[in-house]
Design a protein around this motif. Structure first.
Motif, PDB file in Angstrom:
ATOM      1  N   ALA A  83     -13.566  51.697-124.198  1.00  0.00           N
ATOM      2  CA  ALA A  83     -13.758  50.740-125.294  1.00  0.00           C
ATOM      3  C   ALA A  83     -13.414  49.305-124.909  1.00  0.00           C
ATOM      4  CB  ALA A  83     -12.918  51.162-126.491  1.00  0.00           C
ATOM      5  N   HIS A  84     -12.541  49.105-123.940  1.00  0.00           N
ATOM      6  CA  HIS A  84     -12.083  47.775-123.526  1.00  0.00           C
ATOM      7  C   HIS A  84     -11.634  46.928-124.725  1.00  0.00           C
ATOM      8  CE1 HIS A  84     -13.003  47.992-119.246  1.00  0.00           C
ATOM      9  NE2 HIS A  84     -14.121  48.630-119.572  1.00  0.00           N
ATOM     10  N   PRO A  85     -10.667  47.409-125.494  1.00  0.00           N
ATOM     11  CA  PRO A  85     -10.192  46.631-126.637  1.00  0.00           C
ATOM     12  C   PRO A  85      -9.473  45.358-126.187  1.00  0.00           C
ATOM     13  CG  PRO A  85      -8.778  48.524-126.271  1.00  0.00           C
ATOM     14  CD  PRO A  85      -9.936  48.682-125.341  1.00  0.00           C
ATOM     15  N   THR A  86      -9.443  44.368-127.068  1.00  0.00           N
ATOM     16  CA  THR A  86      -8.746  43.116-126.780  1.00  0.00           C
ATOM     17  C   THR A  86      -7.242  43.346-126.905  1.00  0.00           C
ATOM     18  OG1 THR A  86      -8.692  42.396-129.076  1.00  0.00           O
ATOM     19  CG2 THR A  86     -10.685  41.848-127.782  1.00  0.00           C
ATOM     20  N   PRO A  87      -6.423  42.420-126.368  1.00  0.00           N
ATOM     21  CA  PRO A  87      -4.974  42.548-126.575  1.00  0.00           C
ATOM     22  C   PRO A  87      -4.596  42.637-128.042  1.00  0.00           C
ATOM     23  CG  PRO A  87      -5.409  40.970-124.832  1.00  0.00           C
ATOM     24  CD  PRO A  87      -6.743  41.328-125.424  1.00  0.00           C
ATOM     25  N   ALA A  88      -5.309  41.912-128.916  1.00  0.00           N
ATOM     26  CA  ALA A  88      -5.018  41.981-130.349  1.00  0.00           C
ATOM     27  C   ALA A  88      -5.324  43.373-130.894  1.00  0.00           C
ATOM     28  CB  ALA A  88      -5.822  40.925-131.097  1.00  0.00           C
ATOM     29  N   TYR A  94      -1.322  49.966-131.398  1.00  0.00           N
ATOM     30  CA  TYR A  94       0.051  50.364-131.064  1.00  0.00           C
ATOM     31  C   TYR A  94       0.917  50.427-132.319  1.00  0.00           C
ATOM     32  CZ  TYR A  94       4.750  50.151-129.068  1.00  0.00           C
ATOM     33  OH  TYR A  94       6.062  50.407-128.773  1.00  0.00           O
ATOM     34  N   HIS A  95       0.889  49.385-133.104  1.00  0.00           N
ATOM     35  CA  HIS A  95       1.791  49.319-134.255  1.00  0.00           C
ATOM     36  C   HIS A  95       1.380  50.246-135.388  1.00  0.00           C
ATOM     37  CE1 HIS A  95       4.385  46.244-132.663  1.00  0.00           C
ATOM     38  NE2 HIS A  95       3.353  45.476-132.379  1.00  0.00           N
ATOM     39  N   VAL A 105      -1.588  53.666-125.375  1.00  0.00           N
ATOM     40  CA  VAL A 105      -1.787  52.219-125.264  1.00  0.00           C
ATOM     41  C   VAL A 105      -0.948  51.654-124.120  1.00  0.00           C
ATOM     42  CG1 VAL A 105      -1.372  49.993-126.400  1.00  0.00           C
ATOM     43  CG2 VAL A 105      -2.457  51.866-127.668  1.00  0.00           C
ATOM     44  N   LEU A 106       0.300  52.044-124.042  1.00  0.00           N
ATOM     45  CA  LEU A 106       1.176  51.548-122.982  1.00  0.00           C
ATOM     46  C   LEU A 106       0.649  51.930-121.603  1.00  0.00           C
ATOM     47  CD1 LEU A 106       4.641  52.416-124.583  1.00  0.00           C
ATOM     48  CD2 LEU A 106       3.655  50.128-124.321  1.00  0.00           C
ATOM     49  N   ARG A 107       0.156  53.142-121.472  1.00  0.00           N
ATOM     50  CA  ARG A 107      -0.349  53.602-120.178  1.00  0.00           C
ATOM     51  C   ARG A 107      -1.636  52.886-119.781  1.00  0.00           C
ATOM     52  NH1 ARG A 107      -1.585  59.364-119.725  1.00  0.00           N
ATOM     53  NH2 ARG A 107      -1.674  58.839-117.520  1.00  0.00           N
ATOM     54  N   ALA A 108      -2.405  52.441-120.771  1.00  0.00           N
ATOM     55  CA  ALA A 108      -3.683  51.793-120.485  1.00  0.00           C
ATOM     56  C   ALA A 108      -3.546  50.302-120.189  1.00  0.00           C
ATOM     57  CB  ALA A 108      -4.637  51.993-121.668  1.00  0.00           C
ATOM     58  N   LEU A 109      -2.408  49.703-120.514  1.00  0.00           N
ATOM     59  CA  LEU A 109      -2.259  48.253-120.392  1.00  0.00           C
ATOM     60  C   LEU A 109      -2.576  47.689-119.003  1.00  0.00           C
ATOM     61  CD1 LEU A 109       0.962  47.469-122.471  1.00  0.00           C
ATOM     62  CD2 LEU A 109      -1.434  47.127-123.117  1.00  0.00           C
ATOM     63  N   ASP A 111      -4.730  48.128-116.771  1.00  0.00           N
ATOM     64  CA  ASP A 111      -6.139  47.882-116.466  1.00  0.00           C
ATOM     65  C   ASP A 111      -6.883  47.168-117.581  1.00  0.00           C
ATOM     66  OD1 ASP A 111      -6.427  49.192-113.821  1.00  0.00           O
ATOM     67  OD2 ASP A 111      -5.777  50.946-114.946  1.00  0.00           O
ATOM     68  N   LEU A 112      -6.253  47.004-118.736  1.00  0.00           N
ATOM     69  CA  LEU A 112      -6.939  46.374-119.865  1.00  0.00           C
ATOM     70  C   LEU A 112      -6.474  44.951-120.145  1.00  0.00           C
ATOM     71  CD1 LEU A 112      -7.116  49.346-122.415  1.00  0.00           C
ATOM     72  CD2 LEU A 112      -8.861  48.559-120.809  1.00  0.00           C
ATOM     73  N   VAL A 113      -5.252  44.625-119.740  1.00  0.00           N
ATOM     74  CA  VAL A 113      -4.699  43.293-120.022  1.00  0.00           C
ATOM     75  C   VAL A 113      -4.218  42.687-118.705  1.00  0.00           C
ATOM     76  CG1 VAL A 113      -3.055  41.969-121.404  1.00  0.00           C
ATOM     77  CG2 VAL A 113      -3.952  44.139-122.279  1.00  0.00           C
ATOM     78  N   PRO A 114      -4.973  41.735-118.147  1.00  0.00           N
ATOM     79  CA  PRO A 114      -4.600  41.193-116.841  1.00  0.00           C
ATOM     80  C   PRO A 114      -3.372  40.303-116.865  1.00  0.00           C
ATOM     81  CG  PRO A 114      -6.540  40.071-117.709  1.00  0.00           C
ATOM     82  CD  PRO A 114      -6.272  41.222-118.626  1.00  0.00           C
ATOM     83  N   GLY A 115      -3.102  39.652-117.965  1.00  0.00           N
ATOM     84  CA  GLY A 115      -1.963  38.744-118.057  1.00  0.00           C
ATOM     85  C   GLY A 115      -0.825  39.328-118.872  1.00  0.00           C
ATOM     86  N   PRO A 116       0.141  38.497-119.264  1.00  0.00           N
ATOM     87  CA  PRO A 116       1.333  38.980-119.962  1.00  0.00           C
ATOM     88  C   PRO A 116       1.177  39.101-121.474  1.00  0.00           C
ATOM     89  CG  PRO A 116       1.572  36.652-119.489  1.00  0.00           C
ATOM     90  CD  PRO A 116       0.255  37.069-118.883  1.00  0.00           C
ATOM     91  N   ASP A 117      -0.059  39.021-121.985  1.00  0.00           N
ATOM     92  CA  ASP A 117      -0.256  38.997-123.436  1.00  0.00           C
ATOM     93  C   ASP A 117       0.321  40.217-124.158  1.00  0.00           C
ATOM     94  OD1 ASP A 117      -1.777  36.953-122.417  1.00  0.00           O
ATOM     95  OD2 ASP A 117      -3.539  37.362-123.631  1.00  0.00           O
ATOM     96  N   ALA A 118       0.374  41.350-123.493  1.00  0.00           N
ATOM     97  CA  ALA A 118       0.823  42.583-124.139  1.00  0.00           C
ATOM     98  C   ALA A 118       2.309  42.864-123.933  1.00  0.00           C
ATOM     99  CB  ALA A 118       0.001  43.769-123.634  1.00  0.00           C
TER     100      ALA A 118
END
Length: 229
Positions: A83-88, A94-95, A105-109, A111-118
């Protein structure tokens, strides 16, 4: 006291998702395979993802019932990759999700979020006492982005809650020469001893990794306990 040698789990990277999917399908009964293929197709469909509640998000909740507890975690991570969801979107999932969905969600971070947004999701998981969430939170995403102060406290939280430090990604590299981590570990051990409580056996291992110089040779930096079979 002998520590657990439970092997850390890794979220499948985009490059390895195909082989992970093949392996998962081989372990599923035909109805579960059909469900998974359909769910992944929904997740990868951009048009379906534009609805107010994409169908694949509902599939995250169904994964345990459809694929069984042993395979649901991997199925959820594969759905997130498709799905490639956005950080938002990940933050919302997650919440609003169950503990199992939060773990996915934590395990997928990585490869899905390249920066520190999550990072807020990692920090939230580290405040819990849920050992499965803690083990997922100290994976590759935390190794890349968690600042030294929070990373040290994450290591101590693992020791305090009994999460094997094998789950801490890049433990040897980040602990090497870390005098502050060594001080915190020594204080923690002294407090436990003074209170008549056992010192976690993993503590000596982590303390040895804080020595300056090249890290001890391990076959996998995430798993200092791994032994040749």
């Amino acid at each position: 006291m002998t520590s657990s040698h439970m092997a850390p789990e890794s979220a499948p990277s985009d490059a390895s998702s195909s082989s992970v999917l093949d392996d998962l399908r081989a372990h599923l009964a035909p109805p579960a395979r059909d469900w998974l293929d359909h769910a992944l197709g929904e997740a990868a469909d951009p048009a379906a993802s534009r609805s107010s509640l994409p169908a694949w998000e509902l599939r995250l909740a169904e994964a345990g019932r459809r694929c069984g507890p042993a395979h649901a975690d991997t199925a959820r991570v594969l759905l997130l990759h498709a799905a490639h969801p956005t950080p938002a979107d990940l933050a919302r999932l997650y919440h609003q999700g169950t503990a199992d969905e939060r773990r996915a969600v934590l395990r997928a971070l990585p490869d899905l979020v390249p920066g520190p947004d999550a990072l807020p999701l990692i920090e939230d998981a580290l405040r819990t006492n849920d050992t499965r969430l803690l083990a997922a939170a100290v994976g590759p995403y935390a190794a890349r982005h968690l600042d030294p102060h929070l990373w040290r406290h994450a290591v101590l939280k693992c020791l305090f809650t009994g999460v094997p430090v094998a789950h801490v990604d890049q433990l040897a590299a980040r602990a090497r020469g870390d005098g502050e981590l060594a001080r915190m570990l020594t204080d923690f051990a002294a407090e436990r001893t003074a209170a008549g409580r056992p010192v976690p056996s993993d503590l000596d291992l982590v303390l040895s990794l804080t020595e300056p110089g090249p890290p001890p040779h391990t076959t996998d930096d995430r798993d200092p306990h791994r032994k040749e079979s």
